[in-house]
Design an enzyme around this catalytic site. Sequence first.
Site, PDB file in Angstrom:
ATOM      1  N   ASN A  53      -0.906   7.966  -7.018  1.00  0.00           N
ATOM      2  CA  ASN A  53      -1.159   9.408  -7.012  1.00  0.00           C
ATOM      3  C   ASN A  53      -0.341  10.130  -8.070  1.00  0.00           C
ATOM      4  O   ASN A  53      -0.847  10.965  -8.811  1.00  0.00           O
ATOM      5  CB  ASN A  53      -0.836   9.991  -5.638  1.00  0.00           C
ATOM      6  CG  ASN A  53      -2.019   9.911  -4.707  1.00  0.00           C
ATOM      7  OD1 ASN A  53      -2.928  10.709  -4.806  1.00  0.00           O
ATOM      8  ND2 ASN A  53      -2.020   8.919  -3.839  1.00  0.00           N
TER       9      ASN A  53
ATOM     10  N   ARG B 199       0.282   3.609  -3.165  1.00  0.00           N
ATOM     11  CA  ARG B 199      -0.355   4.897  -2.895  1.00  0.00           C
ATOM     12  C   ARG B 199       0.440   6.020  -3.558  1.00  0.00           C
ATOM     13  O   ARG B 199      -0.106   6.848  -4.284  1.00  0.00           O
ATOM     14  CB  ARG B 199      -0.446   5.148  -1.397  1.00  0.00           C
ATOM     15  CG  ARG B 199      -1.067   6.488  -1.058  1.00  0.00           C
ATOM     16  CD  ARG B 199      -1.089   6.759   0.417  1.00  0.00           C
ATOM     17  NE  ARG B 199      -1.800   5.715   1.153  1.00  0.00           N
ATOM     18  CZ  ARG B 199      -1.211   4.792   1.905  1.00  0.00           C
ATOM     19  NH1 ARG B 199       0.103   4.792   2.015  1.00  0.00           N
ATOM     20  NH2 ARG B 199      -1.917   3.886   2.531  1.00  0.00           N
TER      21      ARG B 199
ATOM     22  N   SER C 164       0.838  -1.201   0.000  1.00  0.00           N
ATOM     23  CA  SER C 164       0.000   0.000   0.000  1.00  0.00           C
ATOM     24  C   SER C 164       0.870   1.247   0.000  1.00  0.00           C
ATOM     25  O   SER C 164       0.551   2.242  -0.655  1.00  0.00           O
ATOM     26  CB  SER C 164      -0.936  -0.013   1.209  1.00  0.00           C
ATOM     27  OG  SER C 164      -0.191   0.176   2.391  1.00  0.00           O
TER      28      SER C 164
END
Lengths: 290, 156
Positions: A233, A229, A225
């Site tokens: 993004n 992440r 994660s």
Amino acid sequence: MAGSASEYIQHHLQNLTYGKLPAGYERADGTVLQDATWTLAHTGKEASDMGFWALHIDSLGWAVALGALFLFIFRMAAKRATSDQPGGLQNFVEVMVEFVDQSVKETFHGKNKVIAPLSLTIFCWVFLMNLMDLVPVDFLPQLFHLMGLEYMKVVPTTDVNVTLGMSLSVFALIIYYSLKVKGVGGFVGELTLHPFSSDNMFLKILLVPVNLLLEGVSLIAKPISLALRLFGNLYAGELIFILIALLPFWAQWALSVPWAIFHILVITLQAFIFMMLTIVYLSMAHEDSH
Amino acid sequence: MNINLTMIGQAIAFFIFVVFCMKYVWPPIMAALQERQKKIADGLAASDRAARDLELAQEKSAQELREAKQQAAGLIEQANKRAAQIVEASKDDARKEGQKLIEQAKAEIEQERNQARDALRAEIATIAVAGAEKILETSVDASKHNEMLEKLAAEL
């Protein structure tokens, strides 16, 4: 333009890859390789056919250059650091250091000399890598195109290898400190005896696989994660910049400027989140009692 | 989205950067920060101490001033007393001196009177004889009347 739009996007999302092509491989220009060869990929297909034994020279090069820039600036300030009146550079560096130190102290209460410099490195480095996103998308690739390099992705954090490389290093630290602080038994116990536990010995053993599954997933999820992440993004942000770049040149500013301004927030926030989660994970690794 | 060696390269770079940061960046900056904190704390403490010292010094100087005033007042009083004493003493002396002078003068007067009386006494016989001669128109034999004359002189 419409027909080449997807090509344009594809081209922008392709890393400059240096890797090993197997013998007998037919390259994009029709030549067939006699031996296994280390070479630059000429197409996206070539790059993916290189498999694991390939390097994204652009990602790695920019990442190392930006990391070196960060360390150069901070080292310069550290060398000249004085306890008297600080200069402008020292002021800036001290603000960063104190900010990181504060964040670490708020979350992590043990004694560890690694975590604070680690966090500083993560924050500044990730921030700088993200910052490359604000350079107009065609600017550097065109420059390198003139120098004869076909592909150039200048934002290292839009490369999942880069974010995974960092998050797996953090993961290694999590495992290392878990084992160091809790011992092998403690760490295994944490993975197998929680969250479900029982006083009944038989039931306890029965619950081990369930606990191991739950804890194992949550442990593995941490680096994944963390990496995805940041990657997600920045990749999305980069993609939108590329899409905006497809507009006629006189209309681009209307979208790219607001998106860039918004992105200033995103890149800082993502750098901060990566740092903060690293601190949180490592402090969890240091907590003895679950 | 190809997973490849880049990941490992990035991890190695990450490791090197973190070690460099830990060895050469973090400690000097932290040391400078802590030293400055200490300096500021010391400076504040020193200024506190200085303020306290100043207060003490002011108190002390006020006290000394008070003492000095007291001392001065004491001295003045003493001097006044002494002056009064001196005046008194000199008055006394003067009085005594005057008394002495008066007595001396009296004694002198007495003496002079006695001398004058003696001289008178010595001359009285002659004067008396001369007087008597004038009265009697005769000479008086002094030797004959000596006894009477001496009696007269003693009466003076």
